[in-house]
Scaffold this motif. Structure first.
Motif, short mmCIF file in Angstrom:
data_model
loop_
_atom_site.label_atom_id
_atom_site.label_comp_id
_atom_site.label_asym_id
_atom_site.label_seq_id
_atom_site.Cartn_x
_atom_site.Cartn_y
_atom_site.Cartn_z
N GLU A 107 -11.35 -3.36 -2.12
CA GLU A 107 -11.39 -2.62 -3.38
C GLU A 107 -12.68 -2.88 -4.15
O GLU A 107 -13.19 -1.99 -4.82
CB GLU A 107 -10.19 -3.02 -4.25
CG GLU A 107 -8.85 -2.56 -3.72
CD GLU A 107 -8.66 -1.06 -3.85
OE1 GLU A 107 -9.25 -0.46 -4.77
OE2 GLU A 107 -7.94 -0.49 -3.01
N SER A 108 -13.21 -4.10 -4.09
CA SER A 108 -14.39 -4.44 -4.87
C SER A 108 -15.00 -5.74 -4.34
O SER A 108 -14.36 -6.46 -3.56
CB SER A 108 -14.04 -4.60 -6.36
OG SER A 108 -13.10 -5.64 -6.54
N GLU B 293 -5.98 7.47 0.65
CA GLU B 293 -5.13 6.30 0.88
C GLU B 293 -4.37 6.41 2.20
O GLU B 293 -4.14 5.41 2.88
CB GLU B 293 -4.15 6.14 -0.29
CG GLU B 293 -4.79 5.70 -1.58
CD GLU B 293 -5.51 4.37 -1.42
OE1 GLU B 293 -4.95 3.45 -0.78
OE2 GLU B 293 -6.64 4.25 -1.92
N GLY C 23 -16.76 -1.84 -7.29
CA GLY C 23 -16.04 -1.17 -6.22
C GLY C 23 -16.20 0.33 -6.29
O GLY C 23 -17.08 0.86 -6.99
N HIS C 24 -15.33 1.05 -5.59
CA HIS C 24 -15.48 2.50 -5.48
C HIS C 24 -15.19 3.22 -6.80
O HIS C 24 -15.63 4.36 -6.99
CB HIS C 24 -14.56 3.04 -4.37
CG HIS C 24 -13.11 2.82 -4.64
ND1 HIS C 24 -12.31 3.78 -5.22
CD2 HIS C 24 -12.31 1.75 -4.41
CE1 HIS C 24 -11.09 3.31 -5.33
NE2 HIS C 24 -11.05 2.08 -4.84
N GLN C 25 -14.49 2.56 -7.73
CA GLN C 25 -14.22 3.18 -9.02
C GLN C 25 -15.27 2.81 -10.07
O GLN C 25 -15.24 3.35 -11.17
CB GLN C 25 -12.84 2.78 -9.53
CG GLN C 25 -11.69 3.39 -8.75
CD GLN C 25 -10.36 3.14 -9.43
OE1 GLN C 25 -10.11 2.06 -9.95
NE2 GLN C 25 -9.51 4.15 -9.42
N ARG D 206 0.84 -1.21 0.00
CA ARG D 206 0.00 0.00 0.00
C ARG D 206 0.87 1.25 0.00
O ARG D 206 0.49 2.28 -0.59
CB ARG D 206 -0.94 -0.02 1.20
CG ARG D 206 -1.92 -1.18 1.21
CD ARG D 206 -2.98 -1.00 2.27
NE ARG D 206 -4.00 -0.04 1.83
CZ ARG D 206 -5.15 -0.39 1.26
NH1 ARG D 206 -5.43 -1.66 1.04
NH2 ARG D 206 -6.02 0.55 0.91
N THR E 153 -15.07 0.99 -14.71
CA THR E 153 -13.81 1.49 -14.17
C THR E 153 -12.89 1.91 -15.32
O THR E 153 -13.04 1.45 -16.45
CB THR E 153 -13.11 0.40 -13.35
OG1 THR E 153 -12.85 -0.73 -14.20
CG2 THR E 153 -13.97 -0.04 -12.18
N TRP F 27 -10.90 -1.95 3.76
CA TRP F 27 -9.86 -1.80 2.73
C TRP F 27 -10.23 -2.54 1.44
O TRP F 27 -9.41 -2.67 0.54
CB TRP F 27 -8.54 -2.34 3.28
CG TRP F 27 -8.21 -1.72 4.59
CD1 TRP F 27 -7.58 -0.52 4.80
CD2 TRP F 27 -8.51 -2.24 5.88
NE1 TRP F 27 -7.47 -0.28 6.14
CE2 TRP F 27 -8.04 -1.30 6.83
CE3 TRP F 27 -9.15 -3.40 6.34
CZ2 TRP F 27 -8.17 -1.49 8.21
CZ3 TRP F 27 -9.30 -3.59 7.71
CH2 TRP F 27 -8.81 -2.65 8.62
N GLU G 262 1.89 2.05 -3.50
CA GLU G 262 0.80 2.68 -4.23
C GLU G 262 0.71 4.17 -3.90
O GLU G 262 0.39 4.99 -4.77
CB GLU G 262 -0.52 1.98 -3.90
CG GLU G 262 -0.59 0.55 -4.42
CD GLU G 262 -1.85 -0.17 -3.98
OE1 GLU G 262 -2.68 0.48 -3.29
OE2 GLU G 262 -2.01 -1.36 -4.31
#
Length: 451
Positions: free
Chosen positions: A370-371, A221, A430-432, A200, A402, A368, A203
């Motif tokens: 992602e999807s 993040e 997910g969030h995107q 992480r 996405t 945490w 990233e």
């Protein structure tokens, strides 16, 4: 030819290819011209001799009877699995035009098939696996676990301080410092044996170069990293399921200790992601009886595909065991009772609104995340300005695709399959937005891989 009496489709064969170049090369070999002495046996083997550039043809054999997916053997020098010759042979067999007749395997094919099946039986019985049945010294194992926990705690504490320094100095300092600061911090997390934190942190280092709005993304993040660090430092106060999720996110190893669950598992999707050190294969399965969607992870060295290969649209009767963690879909594949076989099973679908709500609910167990895996029913891919979305055919709602999905060739396969009509689509929400992975036409038809 198979125990199920149904041949694979060309799409299912090509889903085994390690890359686009192999798919193209294998398709060129899907004609009878370069092949001789090709044949198949009822117990699940396909073989043949393929003419190459040398004087001797390549000996190619595929074992389809392994419940964990097909296995390959070819005398060519390729390091890809399956190689183009194995793909071409399977495509020729899938065509069903008599080019691969039933018969007795030649000695070279029979010997290899018998040897690998014997090894599989020995492994199933617990012989020759090379894996220890348990720790020879439980007390020593406990001390090692305690020492690692102490190192991880030191790493999490150090990361908390670095995050505090970043916020105190202002987010603009992250852009000025460049990637070196984050790579150094990631290396410190590796030294602390906190691989999850290290990943992480790496990233984080790339966010300042992602264009307008990067400070907001960086702050998000940082907040998630802070939450993970605090979760580890206060893990004794957490519920057991959430504590197990924190340990998993930190990168600590865990065993699949859930009770075995037997079902007929439909292969929903399979795709690889790679970094300089490792290739990770994600395989999504749907249980026909349990109605659970679970995830298999398998790994290969950098540049090499993992061994586990399950083509989309097939189903296998097997047991799986869950890994610890609240709401975690990951499982380990256990005993398999039959080779993968074609099936008409399809997972039930949701509306786009319910899919988004499912992701929101899942965040309570794993902040945490992602999807989540979802299947959308009766959706239509439609353009949305410069982007794309999947819209409900019967409701006024939609999910954006996405950025990764919009850049993949699978988007155009989805558009072509739909042709403006509703389709069923499995993917990750997910969030995107939504990433489509597999689609089915509204009526009868084979699944189409979109990875």
């Amino acid at each position: 030819m198979t125990q199920q009496g149904v041949r694979w489709t060309a799409e299912q064969v090509l889903a085994l290819a390690p890359d686009a170049a192999s798919r193209k090369a294998g398709s060129k070999l899907a004609t009878a011209g370069p092949w001789s002495e090709a044949g198949s046996a009822g117990e699940g083997a396909v073989w043949g001799l393929c003419k190459g550039s040398g004087s001797k043809p390549y000996q190619t054999v595929v074992d389809l009877a392994d419940a964990s997916g097909p296995a390959y053997k070819c005398s060519c020098p390729s390091r890809k699995f399956p190689c183009k010759h194995a793909l071409g042979l399977l495509l020729l067999w899938a065509g069903g035009d008599g080019a691969v007749p039933a018969g007795e395997p030649p000695e070279w094919a029979a010997q290899w098939t018998a040897a690998r099946r014997r090894r599989a039986e020995e492994k199933k019985d617990g012989d020759g696996t090379g894996a220890p049945s348990g720790s020879a010294d439980p007390e020593a194992a406990r001390r090692r676990a305690e020492r690692r926990a102490e190192r991880v705690t030191a790493g999490a504490t150090e990361l908390e301080q670095r995050l505090a320094d970043l916020l105190r100095g202002g987010l603009a300092s992250a852009e000025q410092a460049g990637y070196r600061l984050w790579e150094e911090t990631a290396a410190r997390m590796v030294d602390a044996q906190a691989q999850g934190l290290a990943a992480r942190v790496r990233e984080l280092g790339a966010i300042p170069s992602t264009g307008p709005g990067w400070p907001v993304r960086l702050l998000e993040e940082c907040a998630l990293l802070h939450l993970l660090g605090q979760g580890w430092l206060r893990r004794e106060r957490l519920p057991d399921g959430l504590a197990a999720t924190v340990r998993s996110r930190m990168g600590l190893p865990a065993s699949a200790d859930g009770p075995p669950q037997k079902d007929t598992w439909l292969v929903l999707a399979q795709y690889d992601t790679a970094d300089p050190r490792l290739t990770t294969r994600r395989t999504w399965l749907y249980g026909a009886d349990t109605q659970r969607t679970v995830l298999l992870l398998s790994y290969g060295a950098a540049g090499r595909a993992p061994e586990l290969s399950l083509p989309v649209g097939l189903a296998l009767e097997a047991e799986v065991s869950a890994y610890p963690g609240a709401g975690q879909p990951r499982v380990a594949l256990g005993e398999q009772f039959a080779p993968p076989a074609p099936t008409a099973i399809r997972p039930p679908g949701l509306t786009t609104a319910r899919a988004a709500a499912r992701y929101g609910d899942a965040l309570r167990d794993d902040p945490w995340l992602e999807s989540v895996p979802v299947t959308l029913d009766r959706v239509v891919p439609v353009p949305d300005g410069d982007s794309w979305q999947v819209a409900d055919a019967d409701e006024d709602a939609a999910l954006p695709l996405t950025p990764a999905a919009r850049s993949r060739p699978g988007l155009w396969r989805l558009v072509a399959l739909s042709g403006g009509a509703p389709v069923k689509v499995f993917g990750e929400c997910g969030h995107q937005g939504f990433t489509p992975l597999t689609a089915w036409p509204e009526g009868p038809g084979e699944p189409v891989g979109l990875c």
